[in-house]
Design an enzyme around this catalytic site. Structure first.
Site, short mmCIF file in Angstrom:
data_model
loop_
_atom_site.label_atom_id
_atom_site.label_comp_id
_atom_site.label_asym_id
_atom_site.label_seq_id
_atom_site.Cartn_x
_atom_site.Cartn_y
_atom_site.Cartn_z
N HIS A 118 0.84 -1.21 0.00
CA HIS A 118 0.00 0.00 0.00
C HIS A 118 0.87 1.25 0.00
O HIS A 118 0.61 2.21 -0.73
CB HIS A 118 -0.88 0.05 1.25
CG HIS A 118 -1.94 -1.00 1.34
ND1 HIS A 118 -2.10 -1.80 2.44
CD2 HIS A 118 -2.91 -1.38 0.47
CE1 HIS A 118 -3.12 -2.62 2.26
NE2 HIS A 118 -3.63 -2.39 1.05
N LYS A 121 -17.95 -6.40 8.03
CA LYS A 121 -16.72 -7.15 8.33
C LYS A 121 -16.23 -6.83 9.73
O LYS A 121 -16.32 -5.69 10.18
CB LYS A 121 -15.63 -6.75 7.33
CG LYS A 121 -15.50 -7.67 6.14
CD LYS A 121 -14.10 -7.50 5.56
CE LYS A 121 -14.05 -7.60 4.06
NZ LYS A 121 -12.84 -7.05 3.49
N ARG A 162 -1.78 -5.99 -8.51
CA ARG A 162 -0.55 -6.73 -8.23
C ARG A 162 -0.28 -7.77 -9.30
O ARG A 162 0.84 -7.97 -9.73
CB ARG A 162 -0.65 -7.43 -6.87
CG ARG A 162 -0.63 -6.50 -5.69
CD ARG A 162 -1.14 -7.19 -4.47
NE ARG A 162 -2.54 -7.61 -4.64
CZ ARG A 162 -3.32 -8.02 -3.67
NH1 ARG A 162 -2.87 -8.13 -2.45
NH2 ARG A 162 -4.58 -8.35 -3.90
N SER A 219 -2.97 -7.77 2.86
CA SER A 219 -3.28 -7.59 4.29
C SER A 219 -3.76 -8.92 4.88
O SER A 219 -3.45 -9.24 6.02
CB SER A 219 -4.37 -6.54 4.46
OG SER A 219 -3.93 -5.30 4.01
O1 PNS Z 1 -8.99 -2.90 -0.09
P1 PNS Z 1 -10.31 -3.45 -0.51
O2 PNS Z 1 -11.01 -4.08 0.66
O3 PNS Z 1 -10.19 -4.39 -1.69
O4 PNS Z 1 -11.20 -2.21 -0.98
C1 PNS Z 1 -12.48 -2.37 -1.55
C2 PNS Z 1 -13.21 -1.02 -1.67
C3 PNS Z 1 -13.24 -0.31 -0.34
C4 PNS Z 1 -12.50 -0.14 -2.67
C5 PNS Z 1 -14.64 -1.32 -2.19
O5 PNS Z 1 -15.20 -2.33 -1.42
C6 PNS Z 1 -15.56 -0.10 -2.16
O6 PNS Z 1 -15.36 0.84 -2.90
N1 PNS Z 1 -16.57 -0.12 -1.28
C7 PNS Z 1 -17.50 0.96 -1.08
C8 PNS Z 1 -18.92 0.59 -1.50
C9 PNS Z 1 -19.10 0.74 -2.99
O7 PNS Z 1 -18.94 1.80 -3.55
N2 PNS Z 1 -19.45 -0.38 -3.65
C10 PNS Z 1 -19.63 -0.45 -5.08
C11 PNS Z 1 -18.31 -0.74 -5.79
S1 PNS Z 1 -18.54 -0.91 -7.52
#
Ligand code: PNS
Length: 160
Positions: A19, A43, A92, A130
């Site tokens: 990150h 979560k 990645r 993570s």
């Molecule tokens: O690090 P992560 O957990 O892979 O991040 C995922 C994240 C936070 C980017 C994604 O879950 C997100 O944007 N969540 C917010 C809700 C949302 O907008 N959902 C629709 C996505 S198309």
């Protein structure tokens, strides 16, 4: 030149050196970068939101144009509220691509003015996540070199 404000969203449970690598790259090419932690009610995280904010604040100190924030709800709504033009995400390996493409396309459908920009971390972090860091620490392995020292320290208290 345009003033480009990018949001780097994620769970950051915990922030890894992968990150950080991306944050460093983002800080170089965007005028401002907001690293924003999703407040996810579904979560159960290892680190609380406050702990994650604290650790991130500490590790981004070298970059004055990087800010730490928290969001809930839709990412596109949050981006609009912060007047951001870009979503930054890391890729990645090819395995990340499908999920990231799906999210990027859906976010574009929800807001045409928001561009998702993908960046690749250094190859040495291509296997880092993570989830694996949490698992290794829980099972007594060393996470040295995978996370910043502040995370290593706090992880020691968590899994003790
Ligand atoms: O690090 P992560 O957990 O892979 O991040 C995922 C994240 C936070 C980017 C994604 O879950 C997100 O944007 N969540 C917010 C809700 C949302 O907008 N959902 C629709 C996505 S198309």
């Amino acid at each position: 030149m345009k003033n480009v404000l990018a949001i780097y969203p994620g769970s950051f449970d915990p922030v890894t050196n992968g990150h950080l690598d991306l944050i460093e790259r983002g800080a170089k090419i965007f005028d401002r970068l907001i690293v924003s932690i999703l407040r996810n009610f579904e979560k159960e995280p290892l680190f609380s939101l406050d702990e994650r904010v604290d650790m991130l604040r500490e590790v981004v100190r070298p970059w004055p144009n990087v800010e730490i924030d928290v969001f809930s709800g839709l990412l596109v709504d949050y981006a609009r509220q912060r007047e951001a033009n870009v979503i930054l995400r890391g890729i990645r390996a090819v395995s990340d691509y499908e999920y990231e493409l799906q999210m990027a396309m859906m976010n574009r459908k929800l807001n045409q003015n928001l561009e998702t920009v993908f960046m690749m971390p250094a190859l040495s972090y291509s296997y880092l996540s993570s989830r694996l860091v949490r698992e290794i620490a829980r099972l007594g392995g060393s996470i040295a070199g995978l996370v910043p020292p502040v995370v290593e320290e706090r992880m020691r208290d968590k899994v003790r």
